[in-house]
Enzyme design. Structure first.
Site, PDB file in Angstrom:
ATOM      1  N   VAL A  22     -40.922 -16.799 -11.596  1.00 30.21           N
ATOM      2  CA  VAL A  22     -42.162 -16.844 -11.624  1.00 30.21           C
ATOM      3  C   VAL A  22     -42.826 -17.497 -12.759  1.00 30.21           C
ATOM      4  CG1 VAL A  22     -44.186 -15.600 -11.250  1.00 30.21           C
ATOM      5  CG2 VAL A  22     -42.393 -15.018 -10.020  1.00 30.21           C
ATOM      6  N   GLN A  25     -42.279 -21.246 -12.425  1.00 24.84           N
ATOM      7  CA  GLN A  25     -42.876 -22.068 -11.440  1.00 24.84           C
ATOM      8  C   GLN A  25     -44.410 -21.939 -11.698  1.00 24.84           C
ATOM      9  OE1 GLN A  25     -41.439 -23.183  -8.681  1.00 24.84           O
ATOM     10  NE2 GLN A  25     -43.260 -24.269  -8.119  1.00 24.84           N
ATOM     11  N   GLU A  26     -44.799 -21.206 -12.326  1.00 30.28           N
ATOM     12  CA  GLU A  26     -46.358 -20.808 -12.651  1.00 30.28           C
ATOM     13  C   GLU A  26     -46.645 -21.845 -13.801  1.00 30.28           C
ATOM     14  OE1 GLU A  26     -48.855 -19.454 -11.268  1.00 30.28           O
ATOM     15  OE2 GLU A  26     -47.854 -18.350  -9.746  1.00 30.28           O
ATOM     16  N   SER A  27     -45.879 -21.936 -14.786  1.00 32.00           N
ATOM     17  CA  SER A  27     -46.594 -22.709 -16.181  1.00 32.00           C
ATOM     18  C   SER A  27     -45.487 -23.237 -16.830  1.00 32.00           C
ATOM     19  CB  SER A  27     -47.089 -21.619 -16.911  1.00 32.00           C
ATOM     20  OG  SER A  27     -46.117 -21.068 -17.685  1.00 32.00           O
ATOM     21  N   TYR A 111     -44.675 -22.664  -2.659  1.00 29.21           N
ATOM     22  CA  TYR A 111     -44.337 -21.553  -3.872  1.00 29.21           C
ATOM     23  C   TYR A 111     -43.204 -20.829  -3.577  1.00 29.21           C
ATOM     24  CZ  TYR A 111     -45.821 -18.093  -7.235  1.00 29.21           C
ATOM     25  OH  TYR A 111     -45.669 -17.422  -8.375  1.00 29.21           O
TER      26      TYR A 111
END
Length: 122
Positions: A22, A25-27, A111
């Site tokens: 996560v 994928q997020e940052s 996502y």
């Protein structure tokens, strides 16, 4: 960052591999990341979510702990279904409930797909 992930994952009972996926994928693990919608830090917490969780989204440790705490609540809410929890992390739990599954939003579908493929979840 990895020590924070391990510590938070242990505290909240979330698989650290999922947390890392996560965060990636997020940052891409960038604590200075800010999305065009205003999400902040490694776990891309929205300011309202960070406030609700009682964390400072600009502090990397707080951000990770908040993100993992939130992910844990989503996993609980959706009966441990990782794909639904991921969809809720991206689009909000109300959208998942309203659509009775992964919402038909391209961003959310991509996502969930990207993280699922990274983790080999089907």
């Amino acid at each position: 960052m990895d020590a924070y992930v391990t510590e938070a994952a242990t505290k909240y009972g979330v698989d650290p591999i999922l947390v890392r996926a996560v965060a990636w994928q997020e940052s891409r693990f960038r604590d200075s990341a800010v999305s065009r919608k205003g999400a902040i830090g490694v776990m891309q917490l929205m300011p309202e979510t960070a406030s609700w969780l009682g964390v400072n989204p600009h502090d990397p440790r707080d951000n990770i702990f908040g993100g993992v705490a939130y992910l844990s609540t989503l996993l609980d809410r959706f009966g441990g279904d990782v794909r639904l929890a991921l969809a809720a992390y991206n689009a909000g739990p109300e959208a998942v409930t309203r659509h009775r599954g992964i919402p038909p939003y391209r961003e959310t579908q991509n996502y969930v797909k990207a993280i699922s493929e990274r983790l080999s979840i089907r």
